[in-house]
Write a protein that holds these residues in place. Sequence first.
Motif, PDB file in Angstrom:
ATOM      1  N   LEU A 287     -62.162  47.370  18.931  1.00  0.00           N
ATOM      2  CA  LEU A 287     -61.829  48.817  18.858  1.00  0.00           C
ATOM      3  C   LEU A 287     -62.929  49.615  19.459  1.00  0.00           C
ATOM      4  CD1 LEU A 287     -59.825  49.507  15.838  1.00  0.00           C
ATOM      5  CD2 LEU A 287     -59.302  50.098  17.985  1.00  0.00           C
ATOM      6  N   ARG A 288     -64.173  49.161  18.903  1.00  0.00           N
ATOM      7  CA  ARG A 288     -65.473  49.895  19.283  1.00  0.00           C
ATOM      8  C   ARG A 288     -65.785  49.531  20.884  1.00  0.00           C
ATOM      9  NH1 ARG A 288     -70.434  48.591  16.172  1.00  0.00           N
ATOM     10  NH2 ARG A 288     -71.167  50.430  17.249  1.00  0.00           N
ATOM     11  N   ALA A 289     -65.518  48.184  21.469  1.00  0.00           N
ATOM     12  CA  ALA A 289     -65.525  47.694  22.767  1.00  0.00           C
ATOM     13  C   ALA A 289     -64.480  48.807  23.462  1.00  0.00           C
ATOM     14  CB  ALA A 289     -65.527  46.404  22.895  1.00  0.00           C
ATOM     15  N   GLY A 290     -63.470  48.923  22.935  1.00  0.00           N
ATOM     16  CA  GLY A 290     -62.382  49.822  23.394  1.00  0.00           C
ATOM     17  C   GLY A 290     -62.730  51.370  23.866  1.00  0.00           C
ATOM     18  N   VAL A 291     -63.553  51.565  22.769  1.00  0.00           N
ATOM     19  CA  VAL A 291     -63.971  53.043  22.924  1.00  0.00           C
ATOM     20  C   VAL A 291     -64.971  53.231  24.329  1.00  0.00           C
ATOM     21  CG1 VAL A 291     -65.243  55.070  21.896  1.00  0.00           C
ATOM     22  CG2 VAL A 291     -63.618  53.925  20.572  1.00  0.00           C
ATOM     23  N   GLN A 292     -65.908  52.049  24.427  1.00  0.00           N
ATOM     24  CA  GLN A 292     -66.903  52.125  25.417  1.00  0.00           C
ATOM     25  C   GLN A 292     -66.054  52.058  26.604  1.00  0.00           C
ATOM     26  OE1 GLN A 292     -69.782  49.024  24.973  1.00  0.00           O
ATOM     27  NE2 GLN A 292     -70.770  50.513  23.534  1.00  0.00           N
TER      28      GLN A 292
ATOM     29  N   LEU B 141     -63.037  57.215  31.887  1.00  0.00           N
ATOM     30  CA  LEU B 141     -62.812  58.661  31.889  1.00  0.00           C
ATOM     31  C   LEU B 141     -63.968  59.188  32.775  1.00  0.00           C
ATOM     32  CD1 LEU B 141     -61.920  59.747  28.498  1.00  0.00           C
ATOM     33  CD2 LEU B 141     -60.447  59.770  30.435  1.00  0.00           C
TER      34      LEU B 141
ATOM     35  N   ILE C  66     -63.066  53.161  27.356  1.00  0.00           N
ATOM     36  CA  ILE C  66     -62.280  54.387  27.869  1.00  0.00           C
ATOM     37  C   ILE C  66     -63.042  55.401  28.210  1.00  0.00           C
ATOM     38  CG2 ILE C  66     -60.721  56.078  26.819  1.00  0.00           C
ATOM     39  CD1 ILE C  66     -59.535  54.355  25.030  1.00  0.00           C
ATOM     40  N   ALA C  67     -64.445  55.487  27.557  1.00  0.00           N
ATOM     41  CA  ALA C  67     -65.382  56.478  27.724  1.00  0.00           C
ATOM     42  C   ALA C  67     -65.852  56.174  29.472  1.00  0.00           C
ATOM     43  CB  ALA C  67     -66.598  56.420  27.046  1.00  0.00           C
TER      44      ALA C  67
END
Lengths: 114, 503
Positions: free
Chosen positions: B157-162, B168, B164-165
Motif C-alpha cells: 500500500l505504501r509503495a502504491g501511494v508513491q 499524478l 500514484i503520486a
Amino acid sequence: MEALVAIALGLLTAAGIYLMLRLRTFPVIVGLTLLSYAVNVFIFAVGRLVTNAPPIYVDATTPYTDPLPQALVLTAIVISFGMTAVIVMMALGSFLEAGHDKVEMTDDTAGESK
Amino acid sequence: MMGHWIISPIVLPAMMGAFIVLFMRHDLVLQRIFSLAATAILVLITGSLLVSASHNPPEIYLLGNWPAPFGIVLMLDRLSAMMVFLTALLAVLVQLYAIGTNWDARGRHFHALFQFQLMGIGGAFLTGDAFNLFVFFEVLLIASYGLMIHGGGKDRLRAGVQYIAFNLVGSSLFLIALASIYSVTGTLNIADLAVKAQVLPEGDSALFRVAAIMLMLVFAIKGALVPLQFWLPGTYANAPGPVAALFAVMTKIGAYAMIRFGVMVLPPTTPATGTMIADLLLPTAIVTLAVGAIGVLGASTLGRLAAFAAIASMGTAFLAISAFTPASTAAALYYMVHSTFAGAALFLIVDLVTERRANDGLRRALPPIAQSGLIAGLFMASAIATAGMPPLSGFLGKLLVMDALRDQAALVWTVILVSSFLIVLGFARAGSVVFWKAHGSAPLEPPSHDRQTLGFVSVFALLGMLVIMTVFAGPIMNWLEQTAAHLHDPAAYIAANKLPEVK
C-alpha cells in the motif's frame, strides 16, 4: 486579465510543488490537488482569454472563444477528480495499515518483511 | 481492411471488465473462465489486426464518424497492431499464471481490473489523438493502481501511494505539454501534428520546443528513464508477481510513445525541435542503462533485482531509439518485444521463488525451496535472456542495437558491454545465494509446496516466445524494418487521416 490569470497559475503551481515535496501523505495530496487546479486553469487559458464571446465559430470577423480547450478541461477535471479520490483512499488504507503517514520507504522495511 | 474490428481491443475488455464486476463478483471460477476466454479472443482479434496491418496501409477508425482532425480517431498501423498483439499475448500467459498460482484469489476484482488494464493499454496503442492518449494513459494507470495493491499488505500500500503520486505529477505534466502544443499548433491529432510541426512559424518554435520536451519527460516517466525512474523499483518489487509481469509492457508504452512522437511527429529534421530530443535521449539512456546494471549488482532483494533489470532493458531500448534511423528503430522494436517477454518471465520466476522461500532477501542463504532444481533452471534461462547472452534473443537484440549504433561505437558499445557484464554478475550472485548456498544448510527434506503446473506452463511459454524470437529472428527483423521505414516516412499514416487542405 492575462496578468491576473498568470499570477494565479504561478501561485497555485508554486504552492502545489512546495506541498508535494513534504514528507507526509496528506500535504502531498493537497499539493497534487493544487497542481491539478493550476493545470486545469492553464488548459482553459490556452484557447486564449476572450471575454463576452460565444464558443461558436460564425465567421472570421465575429469574435469567438475556442471551445476545444473547454472540452479538454472538462475531461481533465473529471480525471484529476477521480485520481485524487483514488489516492486519498489508498493513503487512508496505507495509514491504517502502517500506523503512520510518512511518505518515504526505507530499504529494510521494503521486501524483508513481505 | 478491418473496419469496426479496430475498436474491439478496447471495447471487448471494457465490456468484459464491467460484466465481471456486475454479474460474477462472488464466483471466482466463472470470473476465471470468462476473463481467460476474453483475453484469448483478444489474442485472436489482435492477431488478425496484425495480419491486416502488415498487408494494408494504415487504417483509420473515426469515433462518432467525425472527420480528422476534429474528431477523435483510432489508427491501426503496423506498430500499433504489433504492440496490441504483444499485449494480448503477454496478458493471456500472465493470466494463466495468476490462475495457476491462485494469485487472483488473494484479493477481489483481480480479473475485472485486469480487463480494464488491457482496455487502457490497447487504447493507448491504438489511438491517433494525443489527448486521447492521455485519457487512455489514465485508464491504464487507474487499473494498475488497483492491480498493484492486489492482495494488500503494508509495504504494497505504501509503495502504491508513491506510485500514484508520481504518476499524478506525470499526468499534470502531460496535460501542460498537450495544452502548450495545442496553443501553438491548434491540433492534437497525431497525423495533423506531424504535418503542422514541420511548417511551424518561427515565432512559435520556442514554446513548441518547451512543450515537446515536457511531452518527452512524460514518456520518460512511463519508460523509467533516469532521473525519472524512482517509481519503478518500489512499484515492481512490491507489486504481486503476475501484476509486475503484466507491467513489463507498461514501460514499453513509454518507449512506444517516444517512438511515435520522436520518430513520426518530431523527427530530427523538424525545424522547431531539430536534434534536441536525440541529443538529450542519448546521455539519459546511457545513464539509465548504467543505473539499471549497478542496481542489478547491488539489489538487496530478488524483486528489486528484477526491477533494476527492467530499468536496464529500458535503457538499452531508449539507446536504440535515440539514434532515430530506420535501422535503430527496428532494433529498438525487436529489443522491446524481447524485453517484454524476458522481463515478464523473470518477474514470474522471482514470484515462484519468493512464494516458496517466504522471503526474497538476498543478504543470506536460506534452506532450499521446493522444486529447487526446476526453478533454478528457469532462473538461469531468464538470466541469460535478460543479460543478453547467447543463445536467446537478448543476445540478438543487443547485437542489433550495437550494430545500429555503429557511429558512436566507442561510447555506446562500452556501456552496453560493461553493463551486460555487471548484469551477468548480479544474476550470478543472486542465483548462487538463492539456489547454491541454500544447500549448505540443507534440511533432509525441502518443504513441500503446491506443484502449480499451470504457473510453470506460463513461464515455459514466455521463455518459448524468446526461443521463437531467436529462431525466426530473420523474418521478424524484415517485418520490423518495414515497420520502421513506415514510421520514418509517415506519408501513408498522414494520408489515411484525410486531413482537410490547409488554406
